[in-house]
Design an enzyme around this catalytic site. Sequence first.
Site, PDB file in Angstrom:
ATOM      1  N   HIS A   6       0.847  -1.196   0.000  1.00  0.00           N
ATOM      2  CA  HIS A   6       0.000   0.000   0.000  1.00  0.00           C
ATOM      3  C   HIS A   6       0.885   1.251   0.000  1.00  0.00           C
ATOM      4  CE1 HIS A   6      -2.837   3.052   1.218  1.00  0.00           C
ATOM      5  NE2 HIS A   6      -3.782   2.244   0.759  1.00  0.00           N
TER       6      HIS A   6
ATOM      7  N   GLU B 210      -3.872   1.983  -7.526  1.00  0.00           N
ATOM      8  CA  GLU B 210      -4.262   3.120  -6.689  1.00  0.00           C
ATOM      9  C   GLU B 210      -3.358   4.318  -6.981  1.00  0.00           C
ATOM     10  OE1 GLU B 210      -6.603   1.927  -2.918  1.00  0.00           O
ATOM     11  OE2 GLU B 210      -4.497   1.909  -2.426  1.00  0.00           O
TER      12      GLU B 210
HETATM   13  P1  PGA Z   1      -9.451   6.080  -0.007  1.00  0.00           P
HETATM   14  O1  PGA Z   1      -8.361   4.991   0.333  1.00  0.00           O
HETATM   15  O2  PGA Z   1     -10.648   5.367  -0.579  1.00  0.00           O
HETATM   16  O3  PGA Z   1      -9.746   6.725   1.317  1.00  0.00           O
HETATM   17  O4  PGA Z   1      -8.822   7.033  -0.982  1.00  0.00           O
HETATM   18  C1  PGA Z   1      -8.103   3.909  -0.515  1.00  0.00           C
HETATM   19  C2  PGA Z   1      -6.832   3.239  -0.083  1.00  0.00           C
HETATM   20  O5  PGA Z   1      -5.917   3.947   0.404  1.00  0.00           O
HETATM   21  O6  PGA Z   1      -6.700   2.013  -0.194  1.00  0.00           O
END
Ligand code: PGA
Length: 247
Positions: free
Chosen positions: A88, A158
């Site tokens: 992450h 992401e």
């Molecule tokens: P968010 O987080 O939906 O709050 O942007 C997603 C993540 O960090 O996995």
Amino acid sequence: MKKGKLIIANWKMNPASLKEVLKLAKASDKEGVVLCVPFVFLKEVKKVLKKAKLGAQNVSTEQAGAYTGEVSADMLYDMGARSVIVGHSERRALGENNIDVNKKIKSVLSAGLTPIVCIGERERDENHEYINIVKTQLVESLNGIVKSDLSKLIIAYEPVWALSTTANRRDATSADSLEMVIFIKKVLSDKFGATTKLPRIIYGGSVNEKDVADFLKNGGVDGALVGRASLDAKKFLQIIRIAENVS
Ligand code: PGA
């Protein structure tokens, strides 16, 4: 693609008390959902889940031994977790690199868990260097992974600039997601050769009840990784309901 998409909640370091945790877990307990909860709540959350699956948010690179404060993949499995987020961006910001992510993927797979491998650029530059950043993350993280294990992975794209916690964040679009999903599939087929058994690819970055339908229908993904909105049971249920009906 079959009906119903995967929705993975990343609660991060929330909620603060077991009472709130159990309330949220019970409210979020639906088919097609994975709840990635803080280590300390794994066992208690496992007891209340009937439909949703349990996941963790991190894991040690090592299997066992003198690693104070670490939690191994075997321990997570024993607590009932069946998937774990690795790489992450919030852990990469603390120093985790692609070599660590690679070790984690291997130990997670050997413990029989599904790695949810997060990749994504911190920013989009005019020279499109971000494409190479994502490629490097993917190639280095999957170094030594055998082709037959590919379908056991989930890749979460992401873009860090779109996360709810990023200062001066911007919204990503389903077109941004689609472009990257196509690219990820290309990188995988270049590395592993043609295969029909690709990982599932999901999108994460401020996904909410208003934009989830667009990402799931037009973003080329098999699901979503949801942070902030997964802490609000009402919003999260709306997201789940939408995901159940997207084919
Ligand atoms: P968010 O987080 O939906 O709050 O942007 C997603 C993540 O960090 O996995």
